[in-house]
Design a protein around this motif. Structure first.
Motif, PDB file in Angstrom:
ATOM      1  N   VAL A   6       0.841  -1.196   0.000  1.00 30.63           N
ATOM      2  CA  VAL A   6       0.000   0.000   0.000  1.00 30.63           C
ATOM      3  C   VAL A   6       0.873   1.241   0.000  1.00 30.63           C
ATOM      4  O   VAL A   6       0.609   2.200  -0.720  1.00 30.63           O
ATOM      5  CB  VAL A   6      -0.975  -0.016   1.200  1.00 30.63           C
ATOM      6  N   SER A   7       1.948   1.217   0.783  1.00 25.00           N
ATOM      7  CA  SER A   7       2.859   2.351   0.850  1.00 25.00           C
ATOM      8  C   SER A   7       3.460   2.652  -0.526  1.00 25.00           C
ATOM      9  O   SER A   7       3.562   3.804  -0.931  1.00 25.00           O
ATOM     10  CB  SER A   7       3.967   2.065   1.859  1.00 25.00           C
ATOM     11  N   ARG A   8       3.840   1.617  -1.260  1.00 25.99           N
ATOM     12  CA  ARG A   8       4.389   1.799  -2.603  1.00 25.99           C
ATOM     13  C   ARG A   8       3.326   2.419  -3.516  1.00 25.99           C
ATOM     14  O   ARG A   8       3.617   3.305  -4.310  1.00 25.99           O
ATOM     15  CB  ARG A   8       4.852   0.452  -3.154  1.00 25.99           C
ATOM     16  N   ASP A   9       2.095   1.947  -3.388  1.00 26.60           N
ATOM     17  CA  ASP A   9       1.003   2.513  -4.183  1.00 26.60           C
ATOM     18  C   ASP A   9       0.784   3.982  -3.841  1.00 26.60           C
ATOM     19  O   ASP A   9       0.601   4.807  -4.736  1.00 26.60           O
ATOM     20  CB  ASP A   9      -0.302   1.741  -3.953  1.00 26.60           C
ATOM     21  N   ALA A  46      -6.810   1.419  -3.980  1.00 27.42           N
ATOM     22  CA  ALA A  46      -5.619   0.590  -3.759  1.00 27.42           C
ATOM     23  C   ALA A  46      -5.752  -0.231  -2.481  1.00 27.42           C
ATOM     24  O   ALA A  46      -5.318  -1.382  -2.426  1.00 27.42           O
ATOM     25  CB  ALA A  46      -4.365   1.458  -3.701  1.00 27.42           C
ATOM     26  N   MET A  47      -6.380   0.346  -1.474  1.00 22.86           N
ATOM     27  CA  MET A  47      -6.580  -0.387  -0.224  1.00 22.86           C
ATOM     28  C   MET A  47      -7.764  -1.344  -0.327  1.00 22.86           C
ATOM     29  O   MET A  47      -7.751  -2.409   0.273  1.00 22.86           O
ATOM     30  CB  MET A  47      -6.773   0.588   0.928  1.00 22.86           C
ATOM     31  N   TYR A  48      -8.780  -0.962  -1.085  1.00 21.02           N
ATOM     32  CA  TYR A  48      -9.969  -1.798  -1.261  1.00 21.02           C
ATOM     33  C   TYR A  48      -9.628  -3.063  -2.041  1.00 21.02           C
ATOM     34  O   TYR A  48     -10.073  -4.147  -1.711  1.00 21.02           O
ATOM     35  CB  TYR A  48     -11.045  -0.986  -1.989  1.00 21.02           C
ATOM     36  N   ASN A  49      -8.841  -2.908  -3.077  1.00 19.61           N
ATOM     37  CA  ASN A  49      -8.476  -4.045  -3.909  1.00 19.61           C
ATOM     38  C   ASN A  49      -6.955  -4.174  -3.901  1.00 19.61           C
ATOM     39  O   ASN A  49      -6.275  -3.734  -4.826  1.00 19.61           O
ATOM     40  CB  ASN A  49      -9.000  -3.853  -5.330  1.00 19.61           C
ATOM     41  N   GLN A  56      -0.724   2.329 -13.180  1.00 17.73           N
ATOM     42  CA  GLN A  56      -0.576   3.544 -13.957  1.00 17.73           C
ATOM     43  C   GLN A  56      -1.735   3.654 -14.945  1.00 17.73           C
ATOM     44  O   GLN A  56      -2.105   2.678 -15.592  1.00 17.73           O
ATOM     45  CB  GLN A  56       0.744   3.523 -14.706  1.00 17.73           C
ATOM     46  N   GLY A  57      -2.313   4.815 -15.035  1.00 15.68           N
ATOM     47  CA  GLY A  57      -3.452   5.039 -15.916  1.00 15.68           C
ATOM     48  C   GLY A  57      -4.755   5.189 -15.159  1.00 15.68           C
ATOM     49  O   GLY A  57      -5.699   5.793 -15.662  1.00 15.68           O
TER      50      GLY A  57
END
Length: 122
Positions: A6-9, A46-49, A56-57
């Motif tokens: 998650v942190s990377r996201d 990002a946290m949900y899935n 990207q995009g």
């Protein structure tokens, strides 16, 4: 492990937000209201899935939704769109791992592919 992903996201989302629709008045200023909304939608997704996370995009798509709706509706329409791409793969799929996923549930309210994309999905 999950926190690192998650942190990377989150770091990538923060970088990409400033590159999204830079000429559009709503997204021009760094950390302005629409950029904050865009961050919230993408970080929540990002946290949900966590299997997909952020790709990207996604910022371009979510920002487009935010031009016409609030954060919550934009989140669920992003989810519905990605779910639609998974069910009916299209050459414009954002990422191979998105195409490989199958979501088991949708929000039990108005955000379904047909409500987010009337006339496209029946």
């Amino acid at each position: 492990m999950r926190a690192r992903l998650v942190s990377r996201d989150i770091k990538q989302i923060d970088l990409d937000i400033n590159r999204t629709y830079r000429d559009h008045l709503a997204f021009r200023r760094r950390y302005d209201l629409k950029q904050q909304s865009l961050f919230n939608v993408l970080a929540a997704y990002a946290m949900y899935n966590t299997e997909v996370g952020y790709c990207q995009g996604m910022s371009q798509i979510a920002a487009l939704f935010l031009m016409y709706m609030d954060e919550e509706d934009a989140f669920w329409c992003l989810h519905a769109l990605l779910n639609l791409w998974i069910q009916q793969p299209h050459p414009l799929v954002l990422n191979k791992k998105v195409a490989a996923l199958v979501f088991s549930s949708m929000r039990p309210s108005s955000a379904s592919p047909s409500s987010c994309f009337p006339g496209i999905v029946r």
